[in-house]
Design a protein around this motif. Structure first.
Motif, PDB file in Angstrom:
ATOM      1  N   HIS A 162      32.258  62.255   4.895  1.00  0.00           N
ATOM      2  CA  HIS A 162      32.171  62.531   6.325  1.00  0.00           C
ATOM      3  C   HIS A 162      30.738  62.285   6.777  1.00  0.00           C
ATOM      4  N   ASN A 163      30.594  61.955   8.060  1.00  0.00           N
ATOM      5  CA  ASN A 163      29.263  61.828   8.663  1.00  0.00           C
ATOM      6  C   ASN A 163      28.883  63.159   9.298  1.00  0.00           C
ATOM      7  N   TYR A 164      27.815  63.752   8.798  1.00  0.00           N
ATOM      8  CA  TYR A 164      27.315  65.016   9.326  1.00  0.00           C
ATOM      9  C   TYR A 164      26.032  64.715  10.113  1.00  0.00           C
ATOM     10  N   THR A 165      26.041  65.059  11.392  1.00  0.00           N
ATOM     11  CA  THR A 165      24.982  64.621  12.296  1.00  0.00           C
ATOM     12  C   THR A 165      24.350  65.793  13.031  1.00  0.00           C
ATOM     13  N   TRP A 166      23.017  65.745  13.165  1.00  0.00           N
ATOM     14  CA  TRP A 166      22.303  66.607  14.103  1.00  0.00           C
ATOM     15  C   TRP A 166      21.818  65.751  15.255  1.00  0.00           C
ATOM     16  N   VAL A 167      21.912  66.284  16.456  1.00  0.00           N
ATOM     17  CA  VAL A 167      21.228  65.716  17.612  1.00  0.00           C
ATOM     18  C   VAL A 167      20.316  66.823  18.131  1.00  0.00           C
ATOM     19  N   TRP A 168      19.029  66.645  17.920  1.00  0.00           N
ATOM     20  CA  TRP A 168      18.033  67.710  18.100  1.00  0.00           C
ATOM     21  C   TRP A 168      17.035  67.309  19.170  1.00  0.00           C
ATOM     22  N   SER A 169      17.048  68.011  20.271  1.00  0.00           N
ATOM     23  CA  SER A 169      16.081  67.752  21.350  1.00  0.00           C
ATOM     24  C   SER A 169      15.344  69.037  21.675  1.00  0.00           C
ATOM     25  N   LYS A 172      18.168  71.436  23.261  1.00  0.00           N
ATOM     26  CA  LYS A 172      19.312  71.961  22.513  1.00  0.00           C
ATOM     27  C   LYS A 172      19.482  71.236  21.189  1.00  0.00           C
ATOM     28  N   LEU A 173      20.291  71.850  20.346  1.00  0.00           N
ATOM     29  CA  LEU A 173      20.586  71.317  19.021  1.00  0.00           C
ATOM     30  C   LEU A 173      22.096  71.283  18.850  1.00  0.00           C
ATOM     31  N   SER A 174      22.616  70.112  18.451  1.00  0.00           N
ATOM     32  CA  SER A 174      24.056  69.977  18.238  1.00  0.00           C
ATOM     33  C   SER A 174      24.341  69.520  16.821  1.00  0.00           C
ATOM     34  N   TRP A 175      25.444  70.026  16.270  1.00  0.00           N
ATOM     35  CA  TRP A 175      25.972  69.572  14.991  1.00  0.00           C
ATOM     36  C   TRP A 175      27.258  68.795  15.280  1.00  0.00           C
ATOM     37  N   ALA A 176      27.445  67.651  14.618  1.00  0.00           N
ATOM     38  CA  ALA A 176      28.654  66.852  14.832  1.00  0.00           C
ATOM     39  C   ALA A 176      29.209  66.396  13.483  1.00  0.00           C
ATOM     40  N   ILE A 177      30.517  66.384  13.376  1.00  0.00           N
ATOM     41  CA  ILE A 177      31.205  65.872  12.192  1.00  0.00           C
ATOM     42  C   ILE A 177      32.010  64.650  12.609  1.00  0.00           C
ATOM     43  N   ASP A 178      31.715  63.518  12.001  1.00  0.00           N
ATOM     44  CA  ASP A 178      32.410  62.261  12.331  1.00  0.00           C
ATOM     45  C   ASP A 178      32.404  62.021  13.835  1.00  0.00           C
ATOM     46  N   SER A 179      31.229  62.193  14.440  1.00  0.00           N
ATOM     47  CA  SER A 179      30.968  61.907  15.857  1.00  0.00           C
ATOM     48  C   SER A 179      31.607  62.909  16.819  1.00  0.00           C
ATOM     49  N   THR A 180      32.133  64.014  16.315  1.00  0.00           N
ATOM     50  CA  THR A 180      32.669  65.068  17.178  1.00  0.00           C
ATOM     51  C   THR A 180      31.767  66.293  17.105  1.00  0.00           C
ATOM     52  N   VAL A 181      31.229  66.710  18.232  1.00  0.00           N
ATOM     53  CA  VAL A 181      30.348  67.871  18.258  1.00  0.00           C
ATOM     54  C   VAL A 181      31.150  69.127  17.949  1.00  0.00           C
ATOM     55  N   VAL A 182      30.692  69.884  16.964  1.00  0.00           N
ATOM     56  CA  VAL A 182      31.399  71.101  16.561  1.00  0.00           C
ATOM     57  C   VAL A 182      30.620  72.360  16.905  1.00  0.00           C
ATOM     58  N   ARG A 183      29.335  72.189  17.263  1.00  0.00           N
ATOM     59  CA  ARG A 183      28.536  73.363  17.612  1.00  0.00           C
ATOM     60  C   ARG A 183      27.306  72.918  18.384  1.00  0.00           C
ATOM     61  N   THR A 184      26.901  73.728  19.365  1.00  0.00           N
ATOM     62  CA  THR A 184      25.675  73.462  20.111  1.00  0.00           C
ATOM     63  C   THR A 184      24.926  74.770  20.335  1.00  0.00           C
ATOM     64  N   VAL A 185      23.629  74.751  20.075  1.00  0.00           N
ATOM     65  CA  VAL A 185      22.758  75.889  20.360  1.00  0.00           C
ATOM     66  C   VAL A 185      21.705  75.424  21.354  1.00  0.00           C
ATOM     67  N   HIS A 186      21.624  76.082  22.479  1.00  0.00           N
ATOM     68  CA  HIS A 186      20.617  75.752  23.472  1.00  0.00           C
ATOM     69  C   HIS A 186      19.319  76.512  23.181  1.00  0.00           C
ATOM     70  N   TYR A 187      18.242  75.998  23.717  1.00  0.00           N
ATOM     71  CA  TYR A 187      16.923  76.585  23.482  1.00  0.00           C
ATOM     72  C   TYR A 187      16.918  78.081  23.773  1.00  0.00           C
TER      73      TYR A 187
END
Length: 413
Positions: A162-169, A172-187
């Protein structure tokens, strides 16, 4: 019961933190050397190729590259292989194509860690074949570890890549599995931003045995049970790693010990349009779009076409506890379920206490200091234990009929 639950929560928190590789220098308390950066905005590693693996620092023994990628293996007790970047990034996207290791108590982890112990985690546990954990820390504070972690659904992570991804700005911070966001934490979600990961980080990918007999019982329980080394080897595979750094630079320097992104000085920021030096990360990141989290405009041309993650991410319902009928849960899953329910009570009390504190003092300074929070936890656990006792008593009375008086002892009128 209150004592044992509190002990288990605190012991698990401490043990889990100590089990991870510590930062090289804690910039929150010490004057540390500058963090080495990387002037490339987009870096991709194909770890089926040995040359790509050679670009990583290897800890805990030799890691080999095979047809399925880098192989991180536990053969014996105390084995814990890890690969680490020799440079840091500040905000960006990291995507790792991984197949987790099977095995009771075996943890396959993908982490980012900064010099002041900001941290972001993926953790796949060997016996959990339909879920894995996400977690984050700010400044190494583990006092709410059991509140920050969350379970995420994933299909057979020990059998399928599986592709495990962070998008970190900065926002906010998001976790995604196979291009689907499964969790987001805002600042603001992370104690008003004070515990939001916001300092330069290195990527660390590794395998370790949380179920080792030398670990504490709460840690072994969290991991799903004790590891049986007679079933070794246990191997996780990392096929590829894709890194997009929103602030490519030669180095990052902590200008003070605040742990804030505003304090990070960026040396010789390089882009396709210009080469410059900037004082703080805030100046560079001010143009970051919080909704799309595209990199800052100065490097837009340099990485044109490289950002494929954001456009394909879709939202998924977050799950903080296993979505499994209680009667079908394993003992570790029941334990985590009860911990989460207890924490919900504590969170409710904490929110109320904070609101009262603000209304009484007129300040937004947190009312939940170390001692206050400890007391609230005790109070919450007592309430939780009392509720459980009431439920159990009701079950005993009405299911076993032990509370029904004998017929001949009932009053007759």
């Amino acid at each position: 019961m209150q004592y044992h639950l509190l002990y288990a929560v605190l012991a698990a928190t401490i043990t889990l933190v100590l089990a991870q590789n510590a930062a090289d220098c804690n910039a929150f308390y010490n004057a540390c050397p500058s963090n080495k950066g990387n002037t490339e905005a987009h870096i991709n590693y194909d770890l089926t190729q040995p040359l790509a693996l050679n670009k990583w620092t290897t800890l805990g023994g030799e890691v080999v590259a095979g047809p399925h990628g880098a192989e991180l293996t536990i053969n014996n007790q105390r084995d814990a292989q890890t690969i680490v970047t020799d440079y840091y990034i500040l905000y960006g996207e990291v995507s790792v194509e991984m197949k987790a290791s099977p095995g009771t108590g075996i943890v396959s982890s993908i982490r980012m860690l900064s010099d002041d112990d900001d941290e972001i985690d993926w953790e796949a546990l060997g016996d959990f074949t339909d879920m894995l954990q996400t977690n984050y820390f700010g400044k190494g504070d583990a006092s709410e570890d059991y509140n920050r972690w969350a379970w995420q659904r994933v299909t057979t992570p020990q059998e399928v890549f599986h592709n495990y991804t962070w998008v970190w700005s900065k926002e906010k911070l998001s976790w995604a599995i196979d291009s689907t966001v499964v969790r987001t934490v805002h600042y603001a979600d992370a104690k008003g931003g004070t515990h939001f990961p916001q300092t330069p980080m290195r990527i660390r990918i590794g395998i370790w045995a949380a179920g080792d007999p030398s670990k504490s019982k709460p840690t072994i329980g969290w991991a799903g049970g004790e590891t049986d080394y007679s079933k070794a080897p246990f191997t996780m595979y990392v096929k590829s790693i894709d890194i997009v750094n929103y602030t490519p630079a030669e180095s990052y320097v902590y200008s003070d010990r605040s742990g804030s992104s505003d304090s990070i000085k960026i040396s010789r920021l390089v882009s396709s349009e210009t080469s410059a030096t900037t004082d703080t990360a805030t100046q560079i990141l001010s143009s970051t779009n919080s909704s799309t989290m595209t990199p800052y405009s100065a490097s837009q041309n340099e990485i044109s076409g490289s950002l494929t993650v954001n456009s394909s991410l879709t939202e998924s319902k977050n799950s903080t506890i296993p979505d499994i009928p209680l009667g079908q849960m394993t003992i570790p899953q029941i334990w985590l379920y009860l911990e989460t329910k207890a924490q919900n009570i504590v969170d409710f009390i904490s929110a109320k206490a904070t609101a009262i504190f603000i209304s009484k003092t007129g300040t937004i300074t947190s009312a939940i200091g170390a001692w206050d929070y400890f007391c609230l936890e005790i109070f919450g656990i007592i309430i939780f234990a009392s509720l459980m006792l009431v439920i159990f008593s009701a079950w005993v009375c009405f299911v076993l009929h032990v509370c029904t008086p004998p017929e001949n002892n009932r009053l007759r009128f």
